[in-house]
Every structure is written in structure tokens, then in C-alpha cells.
Design an enzyme around this catalytic site. Structure first.
Site, mmCIF file in Angstrom:
data_model
loop_
_atom_site.group_PDB
_atom_site.id
_atom_site.type_symbol
_atom_site.label_atom_id
_atom_site.label_comp_id
_atom_site.label_asym_id
_atom_site.label_seq_id
_atom_site.Cartn_x
_atom_site.Cartn_y
_atom_site.Cartn_z
ATOM 1 N N SER A 199 0.827 -1.209 0.000
ATOM 2 C CA SER A 199 0.000 0.000 0.000
ATOM 3 C C SER A 199 0.863 1.262 0.000
ATOM 4 O O SER A 199 0.531 2.260 -0.645
ATOM 5 C CB SER A 199 -0.923 0.003 1.223
ATOM 6 O OG SER A 199 -0.183 0.009 2.429
ATOM 7 N N ARG A 203 0.328 3.440 -3.528
ATOM 8 C CA ARG A 203 -0.386 4.714 -3.368
ATOM 9 C C ARG A 203 0.374 5.835 -4.083
ATOM 10 O O ARG A 203 -0.211 6.618 -4.837
ATOM 11 C CB ARG A 203 -0.556 5.041 -1.887
ATOM 12 C CG ARG A 203 -1.281 6.373 -1.646
ATOM 13 C CD ARG A 203 -1.360 6.703 -0.176
ATOM 14 N NE ARG A 203 -2.269 5.812 0.535
ATOM 15 C CZ ARG A 203 -1.879 4.818 1.332
ATOM 16 N NH1 ARG A 203 -0.596 4.580 1.512
ATOM 17 N NH2 ARG A 203 -2.765 4.061 1.938
ATOM 18 N N ASN A 207 -0.886 7.482 -7.938
ATOM 19 C CA ASN A 207 -1.258 8.890 -8.077
ATOM 20 C C ASN A 207 -0.381 9.623 -9.084
ATOM 21 O O ASN A 207 -0.891 10.394 -9.910
ATOM 22 C CB ASN A 207 -1.188 9.589 -6.714
ATOM 23 C CG ASN A 207 -2.392 9.305 -5.849
ATOM 24 O OD1 ASN A 207 -3.421 9.950 -5.967
ATOM 25 N ND2 ASN A 207 -2.271 8.321 -4.966
#
Length: 269
Positions: A199, A203, A207
Site C-alpha cells: 500500500s 499509493r 497517483n
């Protein structure tokens, strides 16, 4: 660099997202993304070297604008770490947080530079094709950073709690010390330890990678005609302004998650 009319939208995006690689040994595992490695190192040396030079010349009197800027950045990171980490943060955690924030911010910020212009410069000035200048759009970069933090988390778990204390935590938390619950506790902690680097890395990668894709799509739209040029330019400018927030926010989130993980490694349940 004008859009090649022979390229389909998919192939145009793939062209701009192709890495400059070299094969060290046989097998896909031994492929090095040279552009990612070189760009990351250069950005790290420039950004952290700049801070080092400013700190080296710092005075206790009236600070210069450059020194005041660096002091504000250091104080901001130190306050954020202080609110989360309750040990001696100045030994390792606060300097590590500052290093991560500045380095990741610089790597993210490369996404704001015009993709086609930078590709043209790299190709005509240095003769380098498919050179990607945004290291954090490479999942290898973000996963390597997250994995490094994960290894530090394991190190501090053993250092602070001892090997026995850490093993006790793995088997006896969060559901209790009953031996019947040991397998459940171990499974729960295993999932937690595996999910953290995944994660943490995905993440940041997701993005920044999505932001680059949007820039590419707007660039393709701008090459379709006058209306596309106008709307592509307007939306591209708006997205660039909004992307500045994303670039900074993602660096901050990555830094704060690092501090949280290291803080958890120092705390006993």
C-alpha cells in the site's frame, strides 16, 4: 515534439512510458531502468546537497532567505514527526523523514515538466531515447523506497523490543496470549506486514502515474486541431496547477506513513 500521426493513442502513451533499460544478466529480473536510477540519484544529490550546503553556511544571526526557507522546511518536518513519534526523534526518524520528503517531492515534481519538451531535449541534446524523467511513475522506485522503510521497521522492531519481544508480539497480539489464538494472531500480523509495503508503494505510484497519463491524454487532444489545442492548453494548465498539490501531498503522505511505521516499531503492545 509533435504528435506522430502514425501512432495510435495507446501506442503514443506506451511510447512515452517506455523505460531506458539495460540488461545486466539473463532474465527479466536483471533489467535495470537506467533512467529511473540516474534521475533519482541526480535529484537526490541536488536537493539534499542544497540543504547540506545551506546548513553548512548557516549562521545564528539574521538568516538569509535561503537559510530561512530551509529552516522552515526542517521545522515543519520536525513538528510533524514530534506529533507522531514520541522517542528521541533527532537520532534517526526526523532526519529520515526530511530526507524522504525532500527526495520524493523532487522526484514527483518532475511530472510537472512538459513531457514532449523534455523528451525532445533528452533525445537531441543527449541522444537518449525513451528517457523517463519521473522516477515515481516507475513502480520499481516506489516499491524500493517502501521496501527500505519496511526493512527499517523490522530492524527497529528487533532493536527496541528484542527478538523475543517481537516474536511475542507476533504471536500474542492483537487477540490475546491463549495458544489457541497464536495461529490467528500470526496470520493477522503477517497480512499487516505484507500489506504495508504494498500500500505504501502503490499509493504513491498510482497517483503520480495517473497524473502523467492525464498529461499525455491532454497532449494528444491538443494535437487534434485548433479546438483541441485550445481546450487541451486550458485544461492542461489547470491540471498542472492542481497537480502541484498532488505532487506535494503525495510526498507528505509517503513521509508521514514512514514516520507512523517507524513509530509503531518503537511501541510495545
Amino acid at each position: 515534439m509533435a504528435l506522430d500521426t502514425e501512432l495510435t493513442p495507446t501506442s503514443y502513451i506506451e511510447h512515452h512510458l517506455t523505460y531506458f533499460t539495460t540488461q545486466v544478466r539473463e532474465g527479466s529480473f536483471w533489467v535495470l531502468h537506467v533512467d529511473t536510477l540516474v534521475t533519482s540519484i541526480i535529484l537526490g544529490v541536488i536537493s539534499l546537497g542544497f540543504i547540506w550546503l545551506v546548513v553548512r553556511k548557516a549562521t545564528s544571526g539574521v538568516p538569509s532567505k535561503t537559510q530561512a526557507f530551509v529552516e522552515l522546511a526542517v521545522e515543519f518536518i520536525d513538528n510533524e514527526v514530534k506529533n507522531t513519534f514520541h522517542g528521541n526523534r533527532h537520532v534517526f526518524v526526523a532526519p529520515a523523514a526530511l530526507t524522504i520528503f525532500v527526495w520524493v517531492l523532487m522526484m514527483n515534481a518532475m511530472d510537472i515538466l512538459p513531457i514532449d519538451i523534455m523528451a525532445w531535449i533528452m533525445e537531441h541534446a543527449f541522444g537518449l531515447h525513451n528517457w523517463k524523467i519521473v522516477p515515481t511513475t516507475d513502480v520499481n522506485t516506489t516499491f524500493a523506497l517502501a521496501l527500505s522503510i519496511w526493512l527499517l521497521m523490522l530492524f527497529f522492531n528487533v532493536k527496541v523490543k528484542g527478538l523475543g519481544g517481537w516474536m511475542h508480539e507476533l504471536f500474542c497480539t492483537p487477540f490475546g496470549k491463549n495458544p489457541l489464538l497464536w495461529p490467528l494472531n500470526l496470520l493477522f500480523n503477517f497480512i499487516e506486514y505484507v500489506s504495508k509495503p504494498l500500500s505504501h508503494s502503490l499509493r504513491l505510484f498510482g497517483n503520480i502515474y495517473a497524473g502523467e497519463i492525464i498529461f499525455l491524454l491532454l497532449g494528444m487532444w491538443a494535437a487534434t486541431g485548433i479546438s483541441g489545442t485550445i481546450f487541451g492548453a486550458v485544461l492542461g494548465a489547470g491540471w498542472a496547477i492542481f497537480h502541484i498539490l498532488i505532487v506535494t501531498l503525495q510526498a507528505f503522505i509517503f513521509m508521514m506513513l514512514t514516520v507512523v511505521y517507524l513509530s509503531m516499531a518503537h511501541e510495545s503492545h
